[in-house]
Design a protein around this motif. Structure first.
Motif, PDB file in Angstrom:
ATOM      1  N   THR A 107       0.802  -1.204  -0.022  1.00  0.00           N
ATOM      2  CA  THR A 107       0.032   0.112   0.019  1.00  0.00           C
ATOM      3  C   THR A 107       1.067   1.160  -0.028  1.00  0.00           C
ATOM      4  OG1 THR A 107       0.010   0.068   2.428  1.00  0.00           O
ATOM      5  CG2 THR A 107      -2.042  -1.224   1.323  1.00  0.00           C
ATOM      6  N   PRO A 164      -3.082   0.340  -3.329  1.00  0.00           N
ATOM      7  CA  PRO A 164      -4.218   1.256  -2.479  1.00  0.00           C
ATOM      8  C   PRO A 164      -3.617   2.224  -1.805  1.00  0.00           C
ATOM      9  CG  PRO A 164      -4.427  -1.279  -2.122  1.00  0.00           C
ATOM     10  CD  PRO A 164      -3.325  -0.954  -3.072  1.00  0.00           C
ATOM     11  N   VAL A 204      -3.655   4.737   1.148  1.00  0.00           N
ATOM     12  CA  VAL A 204      -4.046   4.785   2.508  1.00  0.00           C
ATOM     13  C   VAL A 204      -4.139   6.123   3.333  1.00  0.00           C
ATOM     14  CG1 VAL A 204      -4.329   3.816   4.917  1.00  0.00           C
ATOM     15  CG2 VAL A 204      -3.920   2.350   2.721  1.00  0.00           C
ATOM     16  N   LYS A 207     -10.852  11.313  -2.552  1.00  0.00           N
ATOM     17  CA  LYS A 207     -11.965  10.514  -3.241  1.00  0.00           C
ATOM     18  C   LYS A 207     -13.060  11.018  -4.072  1.00  0.00           C
ATOM     19  CE  LYS A 207     -13.561   6.024  -2.992  1.00  0.00           C
ATOM     20  NZ  LYS A 207     -12.879   4.927  -3.344  1.00  0.00           N
ATOM     21  N   HIS A 232      -8.220   5.044   0.308  1.00  0.00           N
ATOM     22  CA  HIS A 232      -8.958   4.408   1.429  1.00  0.00           C
ATOM     23  C   HIS A 232      -8.347   5.208   2.699  1.00  0.00           C
ATOM     24  CE1 HIS A 232      -9.626   0.248  -0.534  1.00  0.00           C
ATOM     25  NE2 HIS A 232      -8.357   0.765  -1.289  1.00  0.00           N
ATOM     26  N   THR A 233      -9.516   5.326   3.646  1.00  0.00           N
ATOM     27  CA  THR A 233      -9.351   5.529   4.988  1.00  0.00           C
ATOM     28  C   THR A 233      -8.371   4.594   5.716  1.00  0.00           C
ATOM     29  OG1 THR A 233     -11.314   4.721   5.943  1.00  0.00           O
ATOM     30  CG2 THR A 233     -11.285   7.141   5.207  1.00  0.00           C
ATOM     31  N   GLY A 264     -10.983   2.028   6.280  1.00  0.00           N
ATOM     32  CA  GLY A 264     -11.378   1.017   4.937  1.00  0.00           C
ATOM     33  C   GLY A 264     -10.405   0.145   4.836  1.00  0.00           C
ATOM     34  N   ALA A 265      -9.156   0.535   4.934  1.00  0.00           N
ATOM     35  CA  ALA A 265      -7.888  -0.317   4.338  1.00  0.00           C
ATOM     36  C   ALA A 265      -7.919  -1.544   5.339  1.00  0.00           C
ATOM     37  CB  ALA A 265      -6.557   0.322   4.468  1.00  0.00           C
ATOM     38  N   GLU A 273     -11.089  -3.986   4.304  1.00  0.00           N
ATOM     39  CA  GLU A 273     -11.056  -4.406   3.172  1.00  0.00           C
ATOM     40  C   GLU A 273      -9.806  -5.334   2.758  1.00  0.00           C
ATOM     41  OE1 GLU A 273     -11.897  -1.964  -0.228  1.00  0.00           O
ATOM     42  OE2 GLU A 273     -14.043  -2.103   0.017  1.00  0.00           O
ATOM     43  N   GLU A 287     -15.519  11.243   6.537  1.00  0.00           N
ATOM     44  CA  GLU A 287     -15.447   9.837   6.414  1.00  0.00           C
ATOM     45  C   GLU A 287     -16.683   9.233   6.600  1.00  0.00           C
ATOM     46  OE1 GLU A 287     -13.101   6.519   8.267  1.00  0.00           O
ATOM     47  OE2 GLU A 287     -13.056   8.177   9.546  1.00  0.00           O
ATOM     48  N   PHE A 337     -17.340   7.729   2.928  1.00  0.00           N
ATOM     49  CA  PHE A 337     -16.904   6.047   2.797  1.00  0.00           C
ATOM     50  C   PHE A 337     -17.901   5.538   3.492  1.00  0.00           C
ATOM     51  CE2 PHE A 337     -13.026   8.647   2.558  1.00  0.00           C
ATOM     52  CZ  PHE A 337     -12.260   8.132   1.469  1.00  0.00           C
ATOM     53  N   HIS A 351     -17.855   1.234   5.500  1.00  0.00           N
ATOM     54  CA  HIS A 351     -16.482   1.236   6.529  1.00  0.00           C
ATOM     55  C   HIS A 351     -16.495   2.328   7.527  1.00  0.00           C
ATOM     56  CE1 HIS A 351     -14.818   0.220   2.208  1.00  0.00           C
ATOM     57  NE2 HIS A 351     -15.307  -0.907   2.754  1.00  0.00           N
TER      58      HIS A 351
END
Length: 974
Positions: free
Chosen positions: A734, A803, A805, A816, A836-837, A840-841, A844, A867, A871, A874
C-alpha cells in the motif's frame, strides 16, 4: 422586531401595504420578529411540493396573542396569511403570497401531558418526534406517524389530516384530536371540540358573540346540505380531499374539532391542540415480503389485513436501488428477492407470540403463491434500517440511480384497500399511455399510494401533458371509489381537480364553509376553495429562467450542472431533524430555516433562476446563508436526494470573491498547507511566538479566533523520525499518503499508521510532500485547489495501482470525491478509486485472521463527518466492534470545529453550540463514568476534543495509535 432587509431591497420590494403591516406589528407586538429580506423570505417560497410562491414577509409568533395581532394587521392591510410548520407539504399548502407564519421556531412547546387521561396539549409547532419522546416514559405515543416524523409539526399534521405508516391501526390525525385552539381570520381566539365551538375567553363578550354567530352559520350550512354530505364524504379510510363536513352531521354530534382538521389553514389558524395518546406496544415484529411487482403485492393486502397488522407498507425496486447506490450496498439488508416489497408490522403483549403470528402469516401468504420470498426481521437494528428506507421514500424517489428526476402532483391518491390492486393495474396502464414512469410506494394497508412521476415540468408542452395526465388520473381514482388525497391534502396540486370528485353542490358547500370562517379569503388563498390552476406557480424553472453559469466543479451526477445540483433539494426537510444522522449541524445549533441544508439549497435555486435573488454569484444574501455551513458534507449522505452543500458553498465562494479581496481567514487558514510546511523548518521558535501576545495579534489579523489555542507545529525532522521508526523492510503493498495535517501537527500518526498496516499484512511506503487541496476547496479558492490537486494526481497516477491509505479522513474524502469532481480527468478518477481511509484499508485489505494488540473494553468515538459521508460501509464503529471493543459510545454528529470553520473568529460560538449537541456530553460522561479511551481520526475532531476536555487530561487517539503494536495501550483518558 427584526427587519434584515437592506435599504435597496426595501425600495425595490416593499409596498405601502407591507410597510403599513410592518409598522402595525412594530407598534402592537414589540419584539415580534418579522423578516422581509430576500435571504429570509426566499427559502419560504417553497415547501416539498412542485410550487414556488414567494412570500412578502415571514413572521415568527411567540404565542397565540402574536397570532391575533398578525391576523388583525393582515386583515387591515389586505395581506393574506399562510400557516407553516415544518414546511414538508407535498401539495403546496405551506406556501403563500403574503405573510408566512412559522410556528416551528417558537411555538413548539408541549404544554401538558396527562398520562391518566392519555392526552397531551401542544402548541402547533411541536415536532412529532418531540412529543413522542416526551410521552415515551409514560408508555404512550401519538398514533399517526408520517415518514417525516422527525421534522413535521402537529400543526402541519392537523392541517393535512396526516396519517403515516401505522394508519392501518391508528388511522388519521382527526381521530386523535380532542380540541383545537385557533384564531379566526379577523383575530378572534376560539376553541373547537367534540361539542362544537366556543370563545377561548368566555368573558370577552365580543368574541363570544362572534363565535356564536359562526357556530350558527355553520349549523345552517350543514342543515342545508345533509344529503350530499352523507353521500359524498367519508367513503374510504383515507378520504381526505375537500373539507370533512360529515363530522358536523347531527349523528356525529357537530364535532367541530374533527371538522377543522384537514382544512389546510384555509379556515382558521390553529395555535394549539389537545391530542389523544395511545399505548405503545409491548412487543412488535416486522415481516418483509418480496413480490414481482406492486400489483401482486396489493393483491395480498386484504388477506394481510385479516391479521390485524399495525402497518402494511409498500415500495418498488427503484427506491431500494437508489438507497444502495447512495449509501452503500449494506444500507438495505433484510429484504427477500423481488422487485417490490411489503413491510408488515405486527404487535402484541408477548414477543414470542408476535413472532409466531408473523411466521404463520408468512406461511399463509406463501401458500397463496404471489410472494417471491419473505422473512421475519427480528434484529431491532435491521428493522430500523429497513424503516429508514421506507421513510426516505419521497426523497429517494426524487433523484434515482440513473439521474432521472421525478415529481409529486399525483402522489397521494387513496382507494379502499380491497380495490388497491385493481386501481394500481389501471393506473400503470394510464402511466404507460402517457409515456410516463412512476416510482410507487406508500401505505398499501390503507389503500393510499404515493407515486413520484417523471413529468417534464420545465417546458410548456411538458406542463400541458402533465395537466392532461392529472385530469385523467383524477377521473380514474374516482371511478375506483377513491379520493384524490389520502393524507397530504389537496393544496395547490389537486384543488382544481376537486370538481371531478365532487358534485357542484358539494363544491359550493365547501366554498360556503370557508366563507363562513374567512369571508375575505385571506387564509391560504388558492387552496381547496377557489383554487389556483394546478400548473400555476410551478417551482421548476424553465431553461429560459436559468442564469447561465460556468463552474469549476464538474457536477458529474447532475445533467444541468450547478443548476441541476441545487435542484436536487425537493424540500422533504430531513435536514431539519434534531436527531439521527449528522445533517445538519448548523440548523441543529440555531434552529433557523436559513441555516438548514434545505434553506440554503432553496436560496441557491432562487439565485440560479434570478428570482428574488438578483445578484447571482455576488449575492450577499446567499453568502450570508452559506456562512454558517460547516462544510461537513453530511448532507451528501444523509439527505435522501444527495444535496452536497459543501461543494455548492465552495463553488459559490469561488465566484463570489473572484477578483476581490477575501475574508482574512481564507488566506490564513486556506493556505495552511503552505504556511505549515514553512513553519516546520523552524517549529520551536514559531510555536513559542504563537503562544504569546504576538500569536494573538497574528490570529486577529488573520481572522482567527483567539479563544482557541493554535495547535503546535511539528518539525520536519519529527516526521522523518516517525517514519524511520515505522519501517519494516517488507515489500510495500500500500501507499501511505502523508497529508498536510498529519505532516504538520501529528507526524506520530503517520508512524503509527505505517506500523498498523504492516501488522495487518499490508505494509506501506510513505508518500509525503503532497496535498489534497482541501483547505483551498473549503474556502472557495478553487483555481489554486485545482493546481495543487493536479500536481498530486500527476505524482500518484504513475502506473502504480497500489491502494492509497490516508490517515486524515477529510483529506481522504477530498482525494476520493473533490479531486475527480474538480479536475474531471480519468487520471483523477483512477487515483480516487485507490483511496482508502485507515478504517477502510483495515476492513477491506487486512489479512484474514489479523488481530491487533489488546484493546480497551470501552471507547468513546468521534467519527469525522467527511468519513461518515464519503466512505459508507467502512465505519470505525463497526471495525472497533469486530476487533473486540465491547462498547463503542459514538458521538453521532459533527464535532463543531469542521476544519477552518471553528477557527474563524465569527464562528466560534456556533462551533461550540454544535459540539454541545453530541460530542461534549460524551466527553463530560467520561469524567462521570470513569476511564475511557477517546478515538478521533480527524485532526479537527481531535483539536476540538482537546479544546473541550484537554485541561482534564482527555486526549483523543487516532485509530492508528489505538491499534499501534509498538505502543503501550492506555488504560485511561490520557
Amino acid at each position: 422586531m427584526t427587519d434584515t432587509t437592506t435599504a435597496p431591497e426595501q425600495s425595490a420590494r416593499t409596498t405601502p401595504a407591507l410597510d403599513r403591516l410592518v409598522a402595525l406589528l412594530t407598534g402592537t407586538a414589540p419584539g415580534l420578529r418579522v423578516e422581509t429580506g430576500r435571504g429570509f423570505t426566499g427559502p419560504y417560497a417553497y415547501d416539498a411540493s412542485n410550487y414556488r410562491v414567494p412570500p412578502r414577509a415571514v413572521v415568527f409568533p411567540r404565542g397565540a396573542d402574536d397570532v391575533v395581532v398578525v391576523l388583525r394587521a393582515c386583515r387591515e392591510t389586505g395581506i393574506p396569511v399562510t400557516a407553516r410548520g415544518g414546511g414538508t407539504s407535498m401539495a403546496g399548502n405551506a406556501v403563500g403570497p403574503g405573510v408566512v407564519l412559522d410556528f416551528s421556531r417558537h411555538m413548539n412547546r408541549i404544554l401538558d401531558i396527562d398520562p391518566i387521561a392519555r392526552t397531551a396539549r401542544v402548541e402547533a409547532g411541536v415536532v412529532l418526534d418531540a412529543l413522542r419522546s416526551a410521552t415515551a416514559l409514560q408508555g404512550l405515543t401519538f398514533g399517526p406517524d408520517p415518514s417525516s416524523h422527525s421534522r413535521c409539526t402537529l400543526g402541519g399534521m392537523i392541517g393535512n389530516d396526516a396519517c403515516g405508516n401505522r394508519s392501518v391501526r391508528h388511522g388519521r390525525t382527526s381521530s386523535h384530536i380532542e380540541a383545537l385552539e385557533f384564531v379566526t381570520a379577523d383575530g378572534v381566539r376560539a376553541v373547537a371540540d367534540h361539542q362544537g365551538l366556543r370563545a377561548a375567553d368566555p368573558h370577552d363578550t365580543a368574541a363570544v358573540r362572534r363565535v356564536a354567530r359562526l357556530r350558527a352559520d355553520v349549523r345552517a350550512l350543514i342543515d342545508a346540505n345533509l344529503a350530499p354530505i352523507r353521500t359524498e364524504l367519508g367513503r374510504v379510510p383515507r378520504h381526505v380531499s375537500g373539507y370533512q363536513l360529515h363530522h358536523l352531521l347531527p349523528e356525529h354530534g357537530f364535532d367541530m374539532a374533527r371538522a377543522l382538521v384537514g382544512t389546510e389553514g384555509s379556515c382558521a389558524v390553529v395555535t394549539a391542540a389537545t391530542v389523544r395518546l395511545v399505548a405503545t406496544a409491548q412487543a412488535s415484529t416486522l415481516l418483509t415480503l418480496g413480490y414481482d411487482d406492486v400489483v401482486d403485492a396489493a393483491e395480498d393486502v386484504p388477506e394481510i389485513l385479516r391479521w390485524n397488522p399495525t402497518a402494511v407498507e409498500g415500495m418498488d425496486e427503484a427506491i431500494v436501488a437508489t438507497m444502495r447506490a447512495r449509501r452503500g450496498p449494506d444500507s438495505v439488508t433484510g429484504l427477500p428477492e423481488g422487485r417490490a416489497w411489503l413491510y408488515v408490522e405486527l404487535d402484541g403483549d408477548d414477543q414470542a407470540t408476535v413472532d409466531a403470528r408473523a411466521a404463520e402469516l408468512l406461511d399463509a401468504l406463501n401458500a397463496r403463491g404471489r410472494t417471491t420470498g419473505g422473512r421475519v426481521v427480528r434484529s431491532p437494528q435491521e428493522r430500523r434500517s429497513l424503516w429508514r428506507v421506507r421513510e426516505d421514500g419521497a426523497g429517494l424517489a426524487a433523484r434515482l440511480v440513473d439521474g432521472g428526476e421525478s415529481w409529486p402532483g399525483w402522489e397521494d391518491a387513496a382507494v379502499a384497500p380491497e380495490n388497491l390492486a385493481a386501481y394500481l393495474r389501471d393506473f400503470r396502464k394510464l402511466l404507460a399511455s402517457h409515456g410516463l414512469t412512476g416510482v410507487l410506494y406508500g401505505h398499501f394497508g390503507a389503500g393510499c399510494v404515493h407515486v413520484r412521476i417523471d413529468f417534464d415540468l420545465a417546458t410548456g408542452p411538458g406542463r400541458a401533458a402533465a395537466r392532461r395526465f392529472l385530469g385523467e388520473a383524477a377521473t380514474l381514482v374516482v371511478s375506483h371509489g377513491g379520493s384524490l388525497s389520502g393524507e397530504h391534502g389537496d393544496g395547490r396540486a389537486r384543488g382544481e381537480l376537486l370538481e371531478i370528485m365532487y358534485s357542484h353542490r358539494m363544491i359550493r358547500a365547501f366554498a360556503a364553509f370557508k366563507e363562513t370562517f374567512d369571508p375575505e379569503g385571506l387564509l391560504n388563498p388558492g387552496v381547496i376553495v377557489h383554487p389556483a390552476p394546478l400548473d400555476a406557480d410551478l417551482a421548476l424553472h424553465t431553461p429560459a429562467d436559468v442564469v447561465p453559469v460556468d463552474t469549476l466543479f464538474t457536477f458529474p451526477h447532475d445533467e444541468d450542472g450547478f443548476a441541476g445540483a441545487v435542484r436536487r433539494c425537493v424540500g422533504v426537510g430531513r435536514c431539519r431533524s434534531d436527531a439521527g444522522g449528522v445533517m445538519c449541524p448548523s440548523y441543529r445549533a440555531t434552529g433557523e430555516e436559513s441555516d438548514s441544508t434545505r434553506g440554503r439549497a432553496r436560496l441557491l435555486q432562487e439565485m440560479v433562476r434570478g428570482g428574488t435573488v438578483e445578484d447571482g454569484w455576488r449575492s450577499t444574501e446567499v453568502r450570508d446563508a452559506l456562512d454558517l455551513c460547516l462544510s461537513c458534507k453530511a448532507c451528501s449522505s444523509d439527505c435522501p436526494v444527495g444535496v452536497d452543500m459543501a461543494t455548492y458553498k465552495a463553488e459559490f465562494l469561488h465566484h463570489h470573491y473572484k477578483g476581490r479581496l477575501r475574508p482574512r481567514s481564507h488566506y490564513s487558514l486556506g493556505w495552511l498547507p503552505l504556511t505549515s510546511a514553512l513553519a516546520g523548518y523552524a517549529a520551536r521558535p514559531v510555536n513559542a511566538l504563537l503562544r504569546g501576545p504576538v500569536g494573538r495579534l497574528l490570529a486577529r489579523l488573520g481572522g482567527v479566533t483567539v479563544k482557541r489555542r493554535i495547535p503546535a507545529f511539528a518539525s520536519r525532522h519529527a516526521l522523518r523520525q516517525a517514519l524511520r521508526r515505522a519501517r519494516t523492510g517488507e515489500p510495500a503493498k500500500t501507499l501511505l499518503f502523508v497529508d498536510s495535517f498529519t505532516r504538520a501537527f501529528r507526524p506520530e500518526v503517520a508512524g503509527a499508521a505505517s506500523r498498523v498496516l504492516a501488522d495487518a499484512g499490508i505494509p506501506c511506503t510513505a508518500e509525503e510532500g503532497l496535498c489534497c487541496g482541501l483547505t483551498w476547496v473549503s474556502t472557495g479558492q478553487l483555481s489554486v485547489a485545482r493546481r495543487v490537486m493536479a500536481r498530486t494526481v500527476a505524482r500518484l497516477d504513475n502506473g502504480d495501482d497500489r491502494p492509497v491509505v490516508v490517515a486524515e479522513p477529510s483529506c481522504a474524502a477530498a482525494l476520493k470525491r473533490d479531486v475527480p469532481e474538480l479536475l474531471g480527468t480519468d487520471a483523477a478518477r483512477r487515483v480516487a478509486a485507490r483511496v482508502h481511509t485507515l478504517t477502510g484499508a483495515l476492513t477491506e485489505l487486512a489479512e484474514p485472521g489479523w488481530t491487533p494488540p489488546e484493546l480497551p473494553q470501552n471507547v468513546v468515538l468521534q467519527t469525522h463527518c467527511h468519513e461518515y459521508a464519503t466512505f459508507k460501509g467502512h465505519h470505525p464503529r463497526d471495525l472497533l466492534g469486530r476487533l473486540g471493543v465491547r462498547k463503542v459510545d459514538e458521538a453521532e454528529g459533527c464535532c463543531g470545529l469542521a476544519g477552518n470553520f471553528g477557527f474563524e473568529a465569527g464562528h466560534y460560538d456556533t462551533s461550540m453550540a454544535v459540539a454541545d449537541l453530541a460530542l461534549k456530553p460524551r466527553l463530560d460522561a467520561v469524567d462521570a463514568q470513569g476511564p475511557a479511551v477517546v478515538v478521533a481520526d480527524g485532526f479537527s475532531c481531535a483539536t476540538q476534543i482537546d479544546h473541550l476536555a484537554g485541561d482534564r487530561g482527555v486526549r483523543a487517539l487516532h485509530l492508528a495509535e489505538l491499534l499501534d503494536p509498538a505502543a503501550d495501550q492506555p488504560g485511561g483518558t490520557s
